[in-house]
Design an enzyme around this catalytic site. Structure first.
Site, PDB file in Angstrom:
ATOM      1  CE1 TYR A 143       7.928 -35.264  30.586  1.00  0.00           C
ATOM      2  CE2 TYR A 143       8.966 -36.735  29.001  1.00  0.00           C
ATOM      3  CZ  TYR A 143       8.386 -36.522  30.240  1.00  0.00           C
ATOM      4  OH  TYR A 143       8.269 -37.567  31.123  1.00  0.00           O
ATOM      5  CE  LYS A 175      35.571 -50.128  15.087  1.00  0.00           C
ATOM      6  NZ  LYS A 175      36.654 -49.136  15.025  1.00  0.00           N
TER       7      LYS A 175
END
Length: 376
Positions: free
Chosen positions: A263, A42
């Protein structure tokens, strides 16, 4: 004509090793030699590529497990003929004819699904697993509800005979948690004496709880070389990591002591140093919350993350005497740097990191020889 080192098409890539997955499934088979194996693929084969993973592991599997019908149909369209089990079952009655058409097997975990099956007009009966809630309390019939649910399914013309029983552990990765043995006891008591095959163990159950193996095991994350226990790596369990997430250095910058990078100026250098800029970021699935110091493997050593992860790049402290250059390969996780280490640093699990590698990162599949496949 010489190549330009500044041109780096698809700098980030996830290199997938089929040989590692073959090795891992054979490890799991040895752990449960008397059980059949439902290979769980999955979430796009846990980020490794649904069809490629299934094609690699089909010769070593007895069935495949997926979460949703779209995954099952993709496998069928790719020519996968092994039984495919929908571990979450179906959501709408309209899906039932598709399940029959494509010879899929459904998990039934609630009364609403029983009603949909009873009211459907199907061309042939559908194979099902009845899900027992043995103690996780997420999906499944409570132990006292199982007899009535089984009677209803047995009486339904749309359900094939030989109904199986499955359940799922909630704490099997915690070796001292008494819930796991309680779940084994509950599942055993509920299903004892009933016809039909039984399945309880996923990766942790297969590796650590042999009394839970029953007729089928359902390994998932360990097939990809990742430990289901956060304190261990796959290598410590005899597994081989199947994904090697890499990118390349796109710039090398001089940084003076006290200067920031990235940042928010979160990180400032304590010395004159060199900073490497690597072409990968949270837009590729690298975790944005990775703290300063998170290791990256570069030219045979670990270098620490320096500053915030950006959407498309990260920065690392190369050290003042570094000789790294633009174009050099960096490994974010793989055989050199276990994904479990990175996961612990960002307070998550290896499952999440490999599953969240985004679609803009190409998957590159290594080739294996017939001798390698035989050796596992």
């Amino acid at each position: 004509m010489t190549s330009n080192p500044f041109i780096m098409t698809n700098a980030a890539k996830a290199v997938i090793d089929p040989e590692a997955m073959i090795h891992n499934i054979q490890v799991m088979r040895r752990q449960a030699p008397n059980s059949k194996v439902m290979t769980v693929v999955k979430s796009d084969g846990y980020g490794h590529g649904l069809v490629s993973v299934a094609s690699t592991l089909a010769p070593y599997s007895d069935a495949f497990g997926v979460a949703r019908i779209e995954e099952a149909l993709t496998l069928r369209q790719a020519g996968i003929r092994l039984p495919i089990v929908l571990l979450e079952g179906f959501y709408e009655a309209d899906e039932l004819p598709l399940l029959v058409e494509h010879q899929l097997t459904a998990t039934v975990h609630c009364d609403e699904q029983v009603t949909m099956l009873t009211n459907a007009a199907l061309s042939e009966p559908l194979p099902v697993w009845l899900k027992v809630d043995s103690g996780m309390h997420r999906l499944g019939f409570e132990p006292g509800q199982v007899p009535d649910a089984l009677s209803a399914l047995t009486a339904c013309d749309n359900v094939a005979p030989d109904i199986g029983f499955l359940s799922h552990f909630g704490c099997a990765d915690e070796m001292d948690n008494p819930i796991t043995q309680a779940q084994i006891d509950t599942f055993t008591q509920v299903t004892e004496g009933l016809p039909g095959e039984r399945s309880l163990a996923a990766s942790s159950g297969t590796l650590f709880w042999p009394q839970s193996h029953f007729d089928w095991v359902r390994p998932g994350i360990c097939l990809y070389g990742i430990s289901s226990r956060i304190e261990l790596t796959g290598e410590q369990l005899g597994l081989k990591p199947a994904m090697r997430l890499t990118s390349r250095v796109m710039a090398v910058r001089k940084l003076k002591a006290g200067e920031p990078v990235g940042y928010g100026a979160r990180w400032r250098s304590e010395r004159d140093t060199l900073i490497g800029v690597i072409a990968i970021g949270y837009g590729d699935g690298y975790p944005r919350l990775a703290p300063d110091g998170t290791p990256v493997w570069l030219n045979g050593r670990e270098v620490p993350l320096a500053g915030r992860v950006s959407m498309d790049m990260i920065t690392v402290d190369l050290g003042p005497d570094a000789t790294d250059k633009v174009g050099d390969e960096a490994v974010l996780w793989g055989p050199e740097l276990p994904v479990e280490r990175i996961a612990r640093l960002v307070d998550t699990i290896g499952y999440e990191l490999v599953c969240q590698v985004t679609g803009r990162v190409p998957r590159q599949y290594l080739t294996t020889t017939s001798e390698q496949r035989a050796a596992g």
